[in-house]
Scaffold this motif. Structure first.
Motif, PDB file in Angstrom:
ATOM      1  N   GLU A   1       0.831  -1.207   0.000  1.00  0.00           N
ATOM      2  CA  GLU A   1       0.000   0.000   0.000  1.00  0.00           C
ATOM      3  C   GLU A   1       0.865   1.257   0.000  1.00  0.00           C
ATOM      4  N   MET A   2       1.936   1.244   0.780  1.00  0.00           N
ATOM      5  CA  MET A   2       2.801   2.419   0.869  1.00  0.00           C
ATOM      6  C   MET A   2       3.541   2.674  -0.445  1.00  0.00           C
ATOM      7  N   ILE A   3       3.868   1.598  -1.159  1.00  0.00           N
ATOM      8  CA  ILE A   3       4.568   1.739  -2.434  1.00  0.00           C
ATOM      9  C   ILE A   3       3.633   2.246  -3.518  1.00  0.00           C
ATOM     10  N   THR A   4       2.448   1.694  -3.583  1.00  0.00           N
ATOM     11  CA  THR A   4       1.545   1.957  -4.713  1.00  0.00           C
ATOM     12  C   THR A   4       0.471   3.002  -4.421  1.00  0.00           C
ATOM     13  N   ASN A   5       0.152   3.193  -3.136  1.00  0.00           N
ATOM     14  CA  ASN A   5      -0.994   4.004  -2.710  1.00  0.00           C
ATOM     15  C   ASN A   5      -2.305   3.480  -3.301  1.00  0.00           C
ATOM     16  N   GLN A   6      -2.347   2.182  -3.521  1.00  0.00           N
ATOM     17  CA  GLN A   6      -3.568   1.516  -3.964  1.00  0.00           C
ATOM     18  C   GLN A   6      -4.327   1.005  -2.739  1.00  0.00           C
ATOM     19  N   PRO A   7      -5.665   0.996  -2.788  1.00  0.00           N
ATOM     20  CA  PRO A   7      -6.423   0.424  -1.664  1.00  0.00           C
ATOM     21  C   PRO A   7      -6.158  -1.072  -1.557  1.00  0.00           C
ATOM     22  N   VAL A   8      -6.256  -1.598  -0.351  1.00  0.00           N
ATOM     23  CA  VAL A   8      -5.965  -3.013  -0.166  1.00  0.00           C
ATOM     24  C   VAL A   8      -6.969  -3.883  -0.912  1.00  0.00           C
ATOM     25  N   VAL A   9      -8.210  -3.422  -1.035  1.00  0.00           N
ATOM     26  CA  VAL A   9      -9.223  -4.130  -1.809  1.00  0.00           C
ATOM     27  C   VAL A   9      -9.944  -3.126  -2.701  1.00  0.00           C
ATOM     28  N   ASP A  10     -10.044  -3.455  -3.988  1.00  0.00           N
ATOM     29  CA  ASP A  10     -10.749  -2.609  -4.954  1.00  0.00           C
ATOM     30  C   ASP A  10     -11.432  -3.529  -5.957  1.00  0.00           C
ATOM     31  N   VAL A  11     -12.751  -3.615  -5.885  1.00  0.00           N
ATOM     32  CA  VAL A  11     -13.501  -4.550  -6.731  1.00  0.00           C
ATOM     33  C   VAL A  11     -13.438  -4.164  -8.209  1.00  0.00           C
ATOM     34  N   LYS A  12     -12.986  -2.954  -8.516  1.00  0.00           N
ATOM     35  CA  LYS A  12     -12.897  -2.519  -9.903  1.00  0.00           C
ATOM     36  C   LYS A  12     -11.644  -3.057 -10.598  1.00  0.00           C
ATOM     37  N   ARG A  13     -10.700  -3.566  -9.812  1.00  0.00           N
ATOM     38  CA  ARG A  13      -9.468  -4.085 -10.399  1.00  0.00           C
ATOM     39  C   ARG A  13      -9.678  -5.490 -10.947  1.00  0.00           C
ATOM     40  N   GLU A  14      -8.773  -5.899 -11.821  1.00  0.00           N
ATOM     41  CA  GLU A  14      -8.821  -7.249 -12.383  1.00  0.00           C
ATOM     42  C   GLU A  14      -8.798  -8.286 -11.264  1.00  0.00           C
ATOM     43  N   SER A  15      -7.970  -8.030 -10.269  1.00  0.00           N
ATOM     44  CA  SER A  15      -7.964  -8.856  -9.061  1.00  0.00           C
ATOM     45  C   SER A  15      -8.135  -7.904  -7.877  1.00  0.00           C
ATOM     46  N   PRO A  16      -9.204  -8.038  -7.118  1.00  0.00           N
ATOM     47  CA  PRO A  16      -9.524  -7.039  -6.090  1.00  0.00           C
ATOM     48  C   PRO A  16      -8.466  -6.850  -5.016  1.00  0.00           C
TER      49      PRO A  16
END
Length: 251
Positions: free
Chosen positions: A167-182
């Motif tokens: 999370e700290m590297i990417t600033n992506q949420p830990v779970v995101d249903v919109k992604r190819e893999s949540p």
């Protein structure tokens, strides 16, 4: 605040609080005491002024943590876990950004560790390490092995640590249903297979980081999240190498 119904054993809980009040480490939030009054059950911690890591990653304060700052924070987290695992022989069991508090100097302090269970030092010992507060089945920072074995291990803490680092590297949420893999761990591996790893770094950093430092941090995160046997002493050492690379760049 705790739900009295979720506490495994009030007497054991009280004993653990008294034990943890004595704990002193710069990367652990100091537990002052507890409140047990009627229906009110609460843990009382020292005040930590800069909020939690989640707030800063989300941009709530309008600033962006530099790569060097992120490394210093995650090294503090690793040192706190190392102390819990090696010195106290306990598991944190709930590492996540909201439980990583930052003081006035942005030193990381782990919170919510006072409800942890000791784990057996003898691998042949079948000691219980059931936790007091039940973990939701879909909790994304908990390794799937817990839900099949109902047992937490050091690998469980290492897994959560790896997820937080991603999370700290990417600033992506830990779970995101919109992604190819949540889930972030599987999403990251899928994206990494497509090409340049650096395109996955938080775009708000605007490329202001040492590439090899980031790549090394990614491998540390993936190793922890994959459940590869490691220990926090080694993780601290490797993260310090990442920090040295970044400091050399800025010099």
């Amino acid at each position: 605040m705790l739900n009295r119904a979720s506490v495994y054993d009030i007497q054991q809980f009280t004993k653990e609080v008294h034990d943890f009040v004595k704990v002193r480490h710069k990367n652990l939030v100091r537990l002052i005491g507890y409140c047990d009054e009627g229906e009110h059950l609460a843990l009382i911690y020292e005040f930590v002024g800069n909020g939690n890591l989640q707030d800063h990653l989300s941009g709530m304060f309008g600033t962006v943590l530099s790569w060097e700052s992120r490394l210093k924070i995650i090294i503090g987290v690793a040192k706190g876990l190392k102390y819990l695992h090696r010195k106290l022989q306990v598991l944190h069991r709930y590492i996540k950004p909201t439980n990583i508090l930052l003081d006035g100097n942005f030193e990381a302090k782990l919170a919510d560790f006072g409800m942890s269970r000791s784990f057996p030092t003898d691998p042949n010992t079948q000691a219980s390490n059931k936790i007091y507060v039940m973990i939701p089945r879909r909790e994304p920072y908990v390794h799937s092995e817990y839900f099949t074995s109902n047992r937490l291990t050091q690998t469980s803490d290492n897994y959560a640590f790896g997820i937080v680092l991603l999370e700290m590297i990417t600033n992506q949420p830990v779970v995101d249903v919109k992604r190819e893999s949540p889930h972030i761990a599987t999403w990251f591996d899928l994206e990494l297979a497509k090409g340049d790893a650096l395109r996955l770094v938080d775009p708000r950093l605007n490329g202001d980081f040492e590439p090899n430092s980031v790549r090394k941090a990614m491998e540390i995160a993936r190793g922890c999240a994959a459940g590869i046997e490691t220990n926090m002493s080694q993780v601290v050492k490797e993260l310090k190498e990442c920090l040295a690379l970044e400091k050399a760049r800025t010099r």
